[in-house]
Write an enzyme that holds these catalytic residues in place. Structure first.
Site, PDB file in Angstrom:
ATOM      1  N   GLY B 248      52.220  75.797  34.776  1.00  0.00           N
ATOM      2  CA  GLY B 248      50.930  75.496  35.176  1.00  0.00           C
ATOM      3  C   GLY B 248      50.795  74.351  35.971  1.00  0.00           C
ATOM      4  O   GLY B 248      50.048  74.388  36.856  1.00  0.00           O
ATOM      5  N   ARG B 639      55.101  59.613  17.392  1.00  0.00           N
ATOM      6  CA  ARG B 639      55.885  60.521  16.586  1.00  0.00           C
ATOM      7  C   ARG B 639      56.153  61.724  17.406  1.00  0.00           C
ATOM      8  O   ARG B 639      55.497  62.296  18.080  1.00  0.00           O
ATOM      9  CB  ARG B 639      55.039  61.224  15.339  1.00  0.00           C
ATOM     10  CG  ARG B 639      55.670  61.822  14.384  1.00  0.00           C
ATOM     11  CD  ARG B 639      54.845  62.832  13.631  1.00  0.00           C
ATOM     12  NE  ARG B 639      54.212  61.877  12.530  1.00  0.00           N
ATOM     13  CZ  ARG B 639      54.346  61.778  11.310  1.00  0.00           C
ATOM     14  NH1 ARG B 639      55.681  61.965  10.716  1.00  0.00           N
ATOM     15  NH2 ARG B 639      53.678  60.937  10.506  1.00  0.00           N
ATOM     16  N   GLN B 649      60.998  68.063  28.042  1.00  0.00           N
ATOM     17  CA  GLN B 649      59.612  68.084  28.919  1.00  0.00           C
ATOM     18  C   GLN B 649      59.926  66.699  29.654  1.00  0.00           C
ATOM     19  O   GLN B 649      59.391  66.265  30.787  1.00  0.00           O
ATOM     20  CB  GLN B 649      58.601  67.730  27.920  1.00  0.00           C
ATOM     21  CG  GLN B 649      57.887  68.744  27.446  1.00  0.00           C
ATOM     22  CD  GLN B 649      57.183  69.513  28.653  1.00  0.00           C
ATOM     23  OE1 GLN B 649      56.257  68.852  29.165  1.00  0.00           O
ATOM     24  NE2 GLN B 649      57.636  70.426  29.021  1.00  0.00           N
ATOM     25  N   LYS B 712      51.754  61.263  20.402  1.00  0.00           N
ATOM     26  CA  LYS B 712      51.248  61.419  21.811  1.00  0.00           C
ATOM     27  C   LYS B 712      52.061  62.327  22.654  1.00  0.00           C
ATOM     28  O   LYS B 712      52.992  62.892  22.398  1.00  0.00           O
ATOM     29  CB  LYS B 712      51.550  59.698  22.330  1.00  0.00           C
ATOM     30  CG  LYS B 712      50.724  58.925  21.607  1.00  0.00           C
ATOM     31  CD  LYS B 712      50.849  57.443  22.063  1.00  0.00           C
ATOM     32  CE  LYS B 712      51.888  56.712  21.865  1.00  0.00           C
ATOM     33  NZ  LYS B 712      51.644  55.120  22.205  1.00  0.00           N
ATOM     34  N   GLY B 713      51.691  62.287  23.909  1.00  0.00           N
ATOM     35  CA  GLY B 713      52.494  63.394  24.837  1.00  0.00           C
ATOM     36  C   GLY B 713      53.283  63.121  25.683  1.00  0.00           C
ATOM     37  O   GLY B 713      53.725  61.876  25.823  1.00  0.00           O
ATOM     38  N   VAL B 714      54.242  63.945  26.070  1.00  0.00           N
ATOM     39  CA  VAL B 714      55.626  63.583  26.894  1.00  0.00           C
ATOM     40  C   VAL B 714      55.399  64.497  28.251  1.00  0.00           C
ATOM     41  O   VAL B 714      56.360  64.479  28.993  1.00  0.00           O
ATOM     42  CB  VAL B 714      56.881  64.057  26.137  1.00  0.00           C
ATOM     43  CG1 VAL B 714      56.976  62.894  25.049  1.00  0.00           C
ATOM     44  CG2 VAL B 714      56.714  65.255  25.469  1.00  0.00           C
ATOM     45  N   GLY B 715      54.581  65.158  28.199  1.00  0.00           N
ATOM     46  CA  GLY B 715      54.546  66.276  29.400  1.00  0.00           C
ATOM     47  C   GLY B 715      54.644  65.660  30.757  1.00  0.00           C
ATOM     48  O   GLY B 715      55.135  66.149  31.720  1.00  0.00           O
ATOM     49  N   GLU B 716      53.796  64.472  30.974  1.00  0.00           N
ATOM     50  CA  GLU B 716      53.567  63.882  32.073  1.00  0.00           C
ATOM     51  C   GLU B 716      54.418  62.640  32.406  1.00  0.00           C
ATOM     52  O   GLU B 716      54.325  62.167  33.648  1.00  0.00           O
ATOM     53  CB  GLU B 716      52.144  63.884  32.763  1.00  0.00           C
ATOM     54  CG  GLU B 716      51.345  65.368  32.666  1.00  0.00           C
ATOM     55  CD  GLU B 716      50.002  65.374  32.546  1.00  0.00           C
ATOM     56  OE1 GLU B 716      49.436  65.395  33.574  1.00  0.00           O
ATOM     57  OE2 GLU B 716      49.463  65.228  31.437  1.00  0.00           O
TER      58      GLU B 716
END
Lengths: 349, 757
Positions: B248, B639, B649, B712-716
């Site tokens: 996406g 985490r 990712q 937290k995020g790792v996609g970007e």
């Protein structure tokens, strides 16, 4: 895509008969033609599927020492053929530097010769392009043309021939065997391609209905096997067309170059044989000075067709690199990245 | 959701499933072809729709000849502005979030090349494709405006998602005067197109005034009311199914014209309709990343500490909408500096409207910032890592807030050690490999926001011991099917294999947007809370039941794990979930949940994921072809729920960084505005041979403030930092800094020739 008739002849004679009608087009690997049909740039009335013509699938050593390659031999099969690897290694290296594994599994030898230019304006049916129709004009002239021709172009067309395989073919003077309504004939690869003229865009010597049946690699080119390379500059490590490329083949004896064969890719509407460059090398020492002189000779007539002056310098440099690599000797094993500038080992520097 | 506890209870623990490197739970379905992507749906009586795109970029369609198309066998209907009904909402209005101004045959205006000007409906895909080719349009066209020199300049009101275009803090001018030296870099970044492997697609089927839509979508909860508004039906009349997305990258979070045309066609034709974009059609109506022209300048004192940071970005958008990549906001929270001035200007191109593309703003901005940092380090005569550590931000320089957690020092060390950075010569052109190739090492800092969205989830525990958890969240290929499942199972105190799990459907509770690197925290937090809510209710039943060994244990002192409830202080005392429910005669317990971020924390802390990327490149000394031979990144993102998929990712993001630095570039003809490389032969992305060695290390980080679960995020994150690291490595190898991305052979050749001269 436009609706078309589909025929699958069982013999070459039937194929020629079917393809002799205007609007007919041969179909083999389909890796280029189908793309062009999908975007609407090629709209054949009938496709003559020749993939069942088993006679065209053989690789046969000839009595005179030459090698005859059937037009339907797949790029992948040819690149792994024992005779090719031992006698004509630059052919294998060029094949393996092109496209992707999937495409090479589908693409044929004859289709490789018949590849159309990859100029974006040719691929766009809405752009003016003399390859769409003679007289349409050329939108590439004032457009995005950083990858276009620096040799042999006219304002009619500045596109380049995209093939890797054809570059060593041109260097070694391969012959193209065709069959057609008027019988069979052999054409030297030099004459197979026609450069753009003042009106005519580039093309091939094939007449309607004529079919490539084989390519013949001359036996005298075998003497270059110990020193034959194809090197290709590109925007990514694999799966990209050449910005510029060079095939270099040297026959060296007594410390001197006895014979040299050179062709450039990505510079012209044909695989560009550089005879002037070859001449400068005959009898010369195999060193950097000689190679640079040859490269200067090869590009002496080059001129930018747009925003691509850098290609002239890059073509010089790729030729020097290919000559050095050839002088250092064909690697005993195919490099991991065939044809890549990163494939050139220590010995080449 | 008044019954939903807003603080985490303690009946379950994140960790039995979460934290495990599970392989993809949807993996077998995908490799066996049983995973159903939108375009895999073939309802009976289906019509195929293909749109014809404008061949001009600016002007008007003066006539549209559809006779040949209509006459083509199999073509049933051709939709044009003459026969297409108006939508219930002006397509230039944006009443719900994540909508854009769209083109749906409402008038004859052309605003970019490839804009739909007619939709061909046919019994077969082939007939529809040919019908589209047979539509002949004539135009009244104006000169296209492509590029910063030709486009129309304007002052934007906002950039990114409603961020101010200008920001300053501290005594910027005063600090500049105090500075003893400065470093500045000017660079351009090109248009980039998302190009997910799965192109945009829709299959729509109406039943009265209810519509069922199969469409890959990252924001199901927003798409549902968005579609409802366009078609004048209540949101509950929209069923949107999006169980799998083939990528996406931001562009599937938004509703676009072609998909709405597919839905509209289905209503008009009273038959199901499928519309799938061809690859070439991805370069127009479905967003891209803005082109930018940026200047970054750092002013330093005599000790090489930053005094002032300035970042300006001229950013492209379309002629008719206002999305601008917020490139100049990328450095606001990155390095310590007492004063900051950033600003954006806009330029209108005659292209489609850009949008959020993986790491919007930060990818683009950090690509230039990290180069400026290295130029500054060079001026300071310092190693780039030492220099970054000297200017390490202990607090967010843009607002003085402490970071909720920031293990960036650990990232620098882990990645530098693994890479072998300490041996790096300071000056460029010092290293050659055994084959004589120029070798360079460069680094960059990764940073990305840690936002949090209000996702919801539901969980059910049944008397027979089975359980189910669900939310409408989306798996774009990033691994949500697995990671969210793990968190849902932990919420229920059960093994992942023992629960049913569902996502990707609009009938499920709103899982919010799979975007902004927030999905695991938001939707995962909601799933965990929903399961937790079930176990809280279960504990209430057990602890009040005289026949239960847990009777009187006190609700808060009971834990659920592996389908069993037990005393926290004595795990031997407990019983199975099934026993509790059967004895109570309760068929099932339903729990609801939403993830939680403490409001006060949001006010108090700056919240980001961080990382460091080190790159090695080899460059041919004569021909200047570049190859990234090693990329080593280390990342801290709170985490980590699934280390295997987090690394996937991160490495995926790093490969995007390779593409940004060396390959990706959407090229349009400056006269016609048409895309010239709208296929994968022309639009280069890295191939496997471009990425020989890749490492993503995970650095431990406990973030007690970012949300209840510390996720937290790792996609970007991976793309940020990587681009600059590669550009810095290319400089280190060659001594050349190019003025634009992607870094091109011809620019390196020219740069090297200039160095020699």
């Amino acid at each position: 895509m436009k609706a078309f008739d589909y025929q699958r002849p069982e013999t070459i004679a039937e194929a020629i008969k079917a393809a002799s009608k205007p609007g007919a087009s041969y179909y083999a690997g389909g890796t280029n033609l189908l793309d062009l049909m999908k975007v609407g740039v090629r709209t054949p009335d009938s496709l003559i599927d020749i993939t069942r013509l088993d006679d065209l699938k053989r690789i046969e050593p000839q009595k005179d020492g030459s090698l005859r390659i059937g037009a339907l031999v797949r790029n992948s099969d040819l690149a792994r053929n024992v005779d090719i690897l031992s006698d004509y290694p630059a052919i294998a290296e060029a094949l393996l530097s092109g496209a992707s594994g999937q495409l090479r599994n589908s693409a044929t030898v004859g289709g490789n010769l018949m590849q159309q230019p990859r100029c974006a304006y040719f691929y766009d049916p809405h752009s003016a392009c003399n390859l769409h129709e003679v007289g349409e004009g050329c939108d590439a002239l004032e457009g995005e043309n950083g990858k276009h021709a620096v040799l042999g172009w006219t304002k009619t067309c500045i596109a380049v021939h995209p093939s890797d395989f054809c570059v060593p073919l041109a260097a070694m003077g391969a012959r193209v065997v065709v069959d057609g309504p008027d019988g069979s004939r052999e054409i030297s690869i030099d004459e197979f391609y026609t450069l753009p003229g003042s009106v005519q865009p580039p093309g091939s010597a094939l007449k309607q209905g004529e079919i490539i049946t084989a390519i013949i690699l001359p036996s005298d080119a075998k003497r270059f096997a110990p020193r034959a390379r194809y090197i290709k500059l590109r925007d990514r490590t694999s799966y990209a067309f050449a910005i510029v490329s060079a095939a270099a083949m040297l026959h060296i004896g007594d410390g001197r170059i006895k014979d040299a064969r050179i062709a450039l890719g990505g510079v012209a509407a044909n695989p560009w044989r550089a005879r002037e460059a070859e001449d400068t090398l005959n009898g010369a020492e195999a060193n950097e000075a000689s190679f640079k002189k040859a490269a200067d000779a090869a590009l002496a007539d080059a001129k930018p067709s747009g925003d691509n002056a850098h290609k002239i310098e890059l073509a010089r440099r790729i030729l020097v690199r290919a000559l050095k690599a050839a002088a250092d000797g064909t690697p005993p094993k195919m490099p991991d990245l065939p044809g890549s500038v990163f494939a050139v080992g220590k010995e080449a520097r | 959701m008044a019954d939903t506890p807003m603080v985490a209870a303690h009946h379950v623990r994140l960790g039995s499933n979460s934290g495990q490197p599970m392989t993809r739970r949807d993996g077998i379905a995908k490799v066996t072809g049983t995973a159903t992507y939108a375009a895999d749906n073939h309802p009976q009586n289906l019509l195929h729709a293909v749109f014809a795109g404008a061949s001009i970029a600016r002007g008007r369609v003066t006539s549209l000849d559809i006779k040949a198309a209509l006459a083509h066998p199999g073509v049933v209907h051709v939709m044009t502005p003459d026969n297409t009904p108006a939508l219930s909402q002006d397509p230039d209005q944006k009443t719900t979030p994540f909508t854009a101004r769209i083109d749906v045959l409402q008038n004859d205006k052309v605003r970019y090349a490839g804009q739909p000007i007619a939709v061909i409906l046919a019994e077969t895909l082939e007939a529809a494709v040919e019908g589209a080719r047979l539509v002949k349009a004539t135009y009244d066209s104006d000169q296209a405006r492509i590029g910063f020199d030709d486009g129309e300049a304007f002052a934007p009101e906002a950039v990114g998602i409603s961020t101010p275009p200008k920001f300053s803090t501290g005594d910027f001018e005063g600090n500049r005067k105090k500075a003893t030296q400065s470093a500045s870099v000017e660079m351009e970044t090109p248009l980039q197109y998302h190009n997910a492997m799965e192109t945009h697609a829709v299959v729509a089927e109406w039943d009265g005034d209810h519509v069922t839509v199969d469409m890959p979508n990252q924001a199901i909860g927003l798409a549902k009311p968005g579609i409802a508004n366009y078609f004048g039906i209540p949101p509950e009349n929209v069923t949107l199914r999006s169980p799998y997305l083939g990528g996406g990258f931001g562009s599937k979070a938004v509703l676009f014209g072609p998909q709405m045309l597919g839905i509209l066609a289905a209503r008009e034709m009273k038959r199901p309709v499928k519309l799938v974009l061809k690859r070439g059609q991805m370069f127009g109506p479905v967003q891209h990343r803005s082109a930018t022209r940026q200047t970054v300048r750092y002013d330093m004192d005599a000790d090489n500490r930053f005094l002032a940071f300035e970042h300006t970005a001229n950013v492209s958008t379309s002629s008719f909408d206002n999305w601008l990549d917020g490139a100049a906001n990328a450095g606001l929270s990155l390095y310590a500096t007492p004063s900051i001035s950033v600003s954006h200007s806009g330029t209108r191109f005659d292209t489609g409207t850009p949008g959020a593309m993986r790491a919007p703003g930060i990818a683009t901005g950090s690509a230039v910032i990290e180069c400026a940092i290295d130029v500054a380090a060079e001026k300071a005569g310092m190693d780039p890592l030492e220099f970054r550590l000297l200017n390490y931000a202990e607090k967010d320089p843009s607002n003085g807030k402490p970071y909720s957690a920031k293990a960036l020092r650990g990232c620098y060390k882990a990645a530098a050690d693994s890479f072998g950075w300490k041996d790096r010569p300071l000056k460029p052109r010092q290293m050659r490999d055994e084959n004589g190739l120029l070798t360079g090492w460069g680094m960059g800092t990764s940073i990305f926001h840690a936002p949090f969205f209000p996702a919801k989830a539901r969980a059910v525990l049944r008397k027979d011991g089975s359980a189910r958890a669900e939310t409408s969240g989306a798996d774009m290929g990033q691994g949500a099917w697995t990671v969210l499942w793990q968190m849902a199972a932990d919420g229920l105190g059960m093994a992942a294999d023992d629960i049913e799990f569902d996502i990707g459907h609009s009938d499920l509770p709103d899982g919010s947007v799979a975007g902004g690197s927030a999905h695991t925290a938001s939707a995962g937090g909601a799933l965990f809370a929903a399961g937790n809510d079930v176990i809280r209710q279960l504990a209430e039943i057990a602890t009040q039941d005289k026949d239960s060994p847990l009777f009187g244990a006190g609700n808060e002192r009971v834990l659920g794990e592996n389908g069993r409830l037990f005393k926290a202080e004595d795990p031997n005392v407990g019983e199975s979930y099934t026993d509790i429910l059967q004895r109570a005669g309760i068929e099932e317990i339903e729990g609801k949940g939403r993830g939680n971020r403490d409001k006060a924390s949001t006010e108090t802390y700056a919240m980001f994921s961080h990382g460091a990327v080190f790159a090695e490149v080899k460059v041919d000394p004569d021909l200047f072809q570049v190859r990234v031979t090693r990329l080593v990144g280390a990342f801290a993102a709170g985490r980590i729920i699934n280390p295997r998929l987090a690394q996937s990712q991160l490495t995926g993001g790093m490969i995007w960084g390779v593409g940004f630095a060396l390959h990706e570039e959407g090229i349009h003809d400056k006269r016609s505005g048409r895309p010239l490389n709208n296929d994968f032969a022309g639009y280069h992305i890295p191939v496997l041979a471009d990425v020989p060695h890749l490492e993503a290390l995970l650095v431990d980080e406990e973030d007690p403030h970012v949300n209840d679960l510390g996720v937290k995020g790792v996609g970007e994150l991976g793309i940020t930092g990587t681009v600059g690291a590669i550009a810095n490595a290319v400089w280190h190898a060659t001594g050349v800094r190019t003025a634009r991305y992607p870094i091109k052979i011809e620019d390196l050749l020219k740069g090297a020739q200039a160095l020699k001269a």
